[in-house]
Design a protein around this motif. Sequence first.
Motif, PDB file in Angstrom:
ATOM      1  N   LEU A  42      35.784  13.023  29.900  1.00 14.38           N
ATOM      2  CA  LEU A  42      35.483  13.176  31.323  1.00 14.38           C
ATOM      3  C   LEU A  42      36.697  12.991  32.230  1.00 14.38           C
ATOM      4  CD1 LEU A  42      32.071  11.301  31.491  1.00 14.38           C
ATOM      5  CD2 LEU A  42      32.448  13.722  31.889  1.00 14.38           C
ATOM      6  N   GLU A  43      37.892  12.991  31.669  1.00 18.19           N
ATOM      7  CA  GLU A  43      39.080  12.823  32.512  1.00 18.19           C
ATOM      8  C   GLU A  43      39.154  13.971  33.521  1.00 18.19           C
ATOM      9  OE1 GLU A  43      43.873  11.893  32.114  1.00 18.19           O
ATOM     10  OE2 GLU A  43      42.682  12.398  30.345  1.00 18.19           O
ATOM     11  N   ASP A  44      39.407  13.617  34.794  1.00 19.42           N
ATOM     12  CA  ASP A  44      39.489  14.562  35.917  1.00 19.42           C
ATOM     13  C   ASP A  44      38.142  15.194  36.252  1.00 19.42           C
ATOM     14  OD1 ASP A  44      42.205  14.132  36.284  1.00 19.42           O
ATOM     15  OD2 ASP A  44      42.756  15.689  34.848  1.00 19.42           O
ATOM     16  N   ALA A  45      37.055  14.630  35.752  1.00 20.79           N
ATOM     17  CA  ALA A  45      35.725  15.144  36.091  1.00 20.79           C
ATOM     18  C   ALA A  45      35.234  14.501  37.390  1.00 20.79           C
ATOM     19  CB  ALA A  45      34.745  14.872  34.954  1.00 20.79           C
ATOM     20  N   ARG A  46      34.079  15.016  37.899  1.00 14.35           N
ATOM     21  CA  ARG A  46      33.457  14.479  39.110  1.00 14.35           C
ATOM     22  C   ARG A  46      32.366  13.489  38.706  1.00 14.35           C
ATOM     23  NH1 ARG A  46      31.023  19.624  41.485  1.00 14.35           N
ATOM     24  NH2 ARG A  46      30.595  19.829  39.249  1.00 14.35           N
ATOM     25  N   LEU A  47      32.428  12.263  39.242  1.00 11.98           N
ATOM     26  CA  LEU A  47      31.473  11.216  38.878  1.00 11.98           C
ATOM     27  C   LEU A  47      30.589  10.895  40.064  1.00 11.98           C
ATOM     28  CD1 LEU A  47      30.633   9.072  36.697  1.00 11.98           C
ATOM     29  CD2 LEU A  47      32.092   7.480  37.957  1.00 11.98           C
ATOM     30  N   GLY A  48      29.294  10.711  39.794  1.00 14.93           N
ATOM     31  CA  GLY A  48      28.357  10.244  40.794  1.00 14.93           C
ATOM     32  C   GLY A  48      27.929   8.824  40.475  1.00 14.93           C
ATOM     33  N   ALA A  49      27.762   8.001  41.516  1.00 16.39           N
ATOM     34  CA  ALA A  49      27.313   6.623  41.336  1.00 16.39           C
ATOM     35  C   ALA A  49      26.486   6.225  42.550  1.00 16.39           C
ATOM     36  CB  ALA A  49      28.501   5.677  41.159  1.00 16.39           C
ATOM     37  N   VAL A  50      25.800   5.080  42.456  1.00 14.48           N
ATOM     38  CA  VAL A  50      24.891   4.657  43.522  1.00 14.48           C
ATOM     39  C   VAL A  50      25.673   4.146  44.722  1.00 14.48           C
ATOM     40  CG1 VAL A  50      23.003   3.124  44.142  1.00 14.48           C
ATOM     41  CG2 VAL A  50      23.114   4.098  41.847  1.00 14.48           C
ATOM     42  N   ASP A  51      26.491   3.130  44.493  1.00 22.13           N
ATOM     43  CA  ASP A  51      27.198   2.460  45.587  1.00 22.13           C
ATOM     44  C   ASP A  51      28.295   1.602  44.968  1.00 22.13           C
ATOM     45  OD1 ASP A  51      27.523  -0.017  47.553  1.00 22.13           O
ATOM     46  OD2 ASP A  51      26.627   1.609  48.732  1.00 22.13           O
ATOM     47  N   PRO A  52      29.420   1.409  45.664  1.00 23.14           N
ATOM     48  CA  PRO A  52      30.468   0.530  45.093  1.00 23.14           C
ATOM     49  C   PRO A  52      29.977  -0.882  44.802  1.00 23.14           C
ATOM     50  CG  PRO A  52      31.328   1.771  46.970  1.00 23.14           C
ATOM     51  CD  PRO A  52      29.845   2.003  46.950  1.00 23.14           C
ATOM     52  N   GLN A  53      28.909  -1.328  45.531  1.00 14.78           N
ATOM     53  CA  GLN A  53      28.379  -2.666  45.324  1.00 14.78           C
ATOM     54  C   GLN A  53      27.174  -2.691  44.394  1.00 14.78           C
ATOM     55  OE1 GLN A  53      30.170  -4.982  46.539  1.00 14.78           O
ATOM     56  NE2 GLN A  53      31.433  -3.723  47.893  1.00 14.78           N
ATOM     57  N   ALA A  54      26.760  -1.522  43.896  1.00 15.48           N
ATOM     58  CA  ALA A  54      25.584  -1.457  43.025  1.00 15.48           C
ATOM     59  C   ALA A  54      25.925  -2.060  41.664  1.00 15.48           C
ATOM     60  CB  ALA A  54      25.119  -0.015  42.872  1.00 15.48           C
ATOM     61  N   PHE A  55      25.119  -3.026  41.238  1.00 15.84           N
ATOM     62  CA  PHE A  55      25.422  -3.751  40.001  1.00 15.84           C
ATOM     63  C   PHE A  55      25.271  -2.843  38.786  1.00 15.84           C
ATOM     64  CE2 PHE A  55      24.155  -7.118  36.788  1.00 15.84           C
ATOM     65  CZ  PHE A  55      25.460  -7.589  36.641  1.00 15.84           C
ATOM     66  N   GLY A  56      24.051  -2.354  38.538  1.00 15.74           N
ATOM     67  CA  GLY A  56      23.842  -1.455  37.404  1.00 15.74           C
ATOM     68  C   GLY A  56      24.247  -0.026  37.695  1.00 15.74           C
ATOM     69  N   GLY A  57      24.355   0.325  38.984  1.00 13.34           N
ATOM     70  CA  GLY A  57      24.672   1.683  39.361  1.00 13.34           C
ATOM     71  C   GLY A  57      26.150   1.992  39.435  1.00 13.34           C
ATOM     72  N   PHE A  58      27.032   0.982  39.250  1.00 17.38           N
ATOM     73  CA  PHE A  58      28.473   1.262  39.232  1.00 17.38           C
ATOM     74  C   PHE A  58      29.283   0.108  38.637  1.00 17.38           C
ATOM     75  CE2 PHE A  58      32.715   1.371  41.305  1.00 17.38           C
ATOM     76  CZ  PHE A  58      33.161   2.551  40.731  1.00 17.38           C
ATOM     77  N   GLN A  59      29.029  -1.128  39.104  1.00 18.29           N
ATOM     78  CA  GLN A  59      29.935  -2.226  38.772  1.00 18.29           C
ATOM     79  C   GLN A  59      29.969  -2.546  37.279  1.00 18.29           C
ATOM     80  OE1 GLN A  59      28.640  -5.390  41.396  1.00 18.29           O
ATOM     81  NE2 GLN A  59      29.958  -4.664  43.065  1.00 18.29           N
ATOM     82  N   ILE A  60      28.818  -2.518  36.624  1.00 20.29           N
ATOM     83  CA  ILE A  60      28.813  -2.816  35.187  1.00 20.29           C
ATOM     84  C   ILE A  60      29.630  -1.776  34.426  1.00 20.29           C
ATOM     85  CG2 ILE A  60      27.361  -2.956  33.133  1.00 20.29           C
ATOM     86  CD1 ILE A  60      25.190  -4.209  34.801  1.00 20.29           C
ATOM     87  N   TYR A  61      29.466  -0.493  34.791  1.00 17.85           N
ATOM     88  CA  TYR A  61      30.240   0.534  34.086  1.00 17.85           C
ATOM     89  C   TYR A  61      31.708   0.483  34.467  1.00 17.85           C
ATOM     90  CZ  TYR A  61      31.069   4.635  31.331  1.00 17.85           C
ATOM     91  OH  TYR A  61      31.525   5.465  30.346  1.00 17.85           O
ATOM     92  N   TRP A  62      32.009   0.076  35.677  1.00 18.00           N
ATOM     93  CA  TRP A  62      33.389  -0.157  36.095  1.00 18.00           C
ATOM     94  C   TRP A  62      34.051  -1.164  35.151  1.00 18.00           C
ATOM     95  CZ3 TRP A  62      34.776  -2.621  41.513  1.00 18.00           C
ATOM     96  CH2 TRP A  62      36.158  -2.663  41.651  1.00 18.00           C
ATOM     97  N   GLY A  63      33.337  -2.262  34.871  1.00 14.21           N
ATOM     98  CA  GLY A  63      33.865  -3.259  33.939  1.00 14.21           C
ATOM     99  C   GLY A  63      34.015  -2.706  32.534  1.00 14.21           C
ATOM    100  N   GLU A  64      33.081  -1.837  32.113  1.00 11.90           N
ATOM    101  CA  GLU A  64      33.179  -1.213  30.788  1.00 11.90           C
ATOM    102  C   GLU A  64      34.438  -0.355  30.684  1.00 11.90           C
ATOM    103  OE1 GLU A  64      31.930  -0.186  26.880  1.00 11.90           O
ATOM    104  OE2 GLU A  64      31.138  -1.701  28.269  1.00 11.90           O
TER     105      GLU A  64
END
Length: 613
Positions: free
Chosen positions: A146-168
Amino acid sequence: MATLLIKTVLIKTLLLWLVISCLGLPVTVHADIEIERDLKVAVLAFKGREKALQRWTSTMEYLNQQLPGYSFTAVPMSLAQLDEAVIKGQVDFAITNSGQYVRVGSKYGMSWIATLKSRRHPGKKAVIGSALIVKSDSPYQTLADLEDARLGAVDPQAFGGFQIYWGEMLQRGYKPERFFSQIKFSGFPVGVLAFWVRDGLADAAVLPACTLETMVKEGLIQADTIKVLDAKQFSGFNCQTSTDLYPNWSFSALKSTPVDITEQVAQALLLLPSQSQVAIDTGSLGWTAPVSSHDIHNLYERLDIHPWQVPWWQNLRRWLLQNWQWTVAILLLLLAGLMHHIWIQFMVRKRTREIQEVNEELLHQQQQLEHAQRIAILGELSSDLAHELNQPLSAINNYAEGGVIRIDRNNDDAQISDLLSRISSEAQRGAEIIKRIRGFAKQEKMQRKDTDLTQLIRETVNLLDYEIKKYRVAVHLQLPDTPLSLFVDPIEIQQLLVNLIRNSLEAMQDQQADRHLTIQLQIQGFEQVILSISDTGPGIEDSQLENLFKAFHSSKPDGLGLGMSICKRIVEAHSGDISMMSGLGRGTVVTCTLPASPNNSPNNNPNNRTNNG
């Protein structure tokens, strides 16, 4: 209904009290009439306001029953709204994911009083994760694709919607802001992201774990249209997740909420039956005791967004205030360093201007010196040039006298026409000699232009023709058949050629025979032009090669030592190189390497075809 009943009783009591007061009768107020207190419970509406009210209204009614005298109201909020409500103390309790509790609640003194038990995953306390989804028919198989792909997420503060995967991603060595070409946030409800991926509005998206399975069960999306990348397996967890799992939702009390009310709420939640309609409405098995938030704290520290982390500038400010003496000293040193830097910059610019002025003066002096050398060379050639010019002038005179005689004798016009033609030819010859002398003697600033080097060599040989004949030297020109254009200063290159040819002629003046001068010109690899001038003189000793190109060093008894120094400067000014070595057997070979012009091509400048003159 209970609230309406209490309000009715209060109104009737007030009216009764007014009547009694007007009649002058004694009034007795009974303490057993209690006023109901409203308590607001903020709930995270990750699927929208209506869904949140359907899920939590029965829980509020249950608390109203368990805590008489209190009225609990669910207030659906987004992430930002819930953050603001907690910070400003606008609510009494909050139901949200464990990540938001740690991120905001722990900073503002919230208490985690109960943890939601998952109905889908009985016995599992850690059930929150993130799923990375793509279209089933997409070429993406892992995160690396997925390098250089377009990503959708809930919100920068969303726990399961972004932050957990950010940590991954950080654990795998990726940074989302650099890895993806675009990150677009949808906000709530989170199910919108699945439609983005399905409709091609995003190449991939981060959903809270189990969201995709719920949407498929509710018929919102087809199971075969979306797939989860890098799915992990956990015992007792039947949803697809791309990350580790974290604790379930929390029921938290604000710092301002009275302790006795908090305790009663906690007891009521823990006593909620697992199979009650209230638990079913929340999609859970009720509530259990708070669980450890250690993993969440570690995640936020890894993401560098932990609420207890103090920004570096605040620590620096605190240290500077506590150590004001050092602060003043550092400021003074910085000010001194700045002043020193400004002074150095001023001196550098001043010295640079001075060096530029000196260089310009040196260049002017070099040009004057080269011009003086050309004039000196012409002075040495003056007698030869006078003799060379005398020949066409004498011929012109003889032809003119012959023409007069033939006119007196009334000879035919054909002979007179031939004489006039010869006179014109000799006059042109004299004009060419004068033109070559003037061109060589004139002084101009260095001006480069496209110059045919083969033609320039022939003109220089013609300029020195009389001297070549005087030394009885045979000149061999090995030049390309077609023009060879270089971007050079023709006056300087001609001076280079004159110096080198005259050196070779003078080197062979004491020889009785076998006097040959060879001038060769060729292209090497379409990048360099090689000019070599070789003679059959006595050659040069190795001891003289070291100082050969130094100014005022000469191997001639009456030489000034400027010729070869000027030659070296001219070649280097044209980004070239010059060298001298003894020839094979005898003589000397001088080689000049110059960069070829971009317009030289194999078709225009053949290497192998030469013209021997």
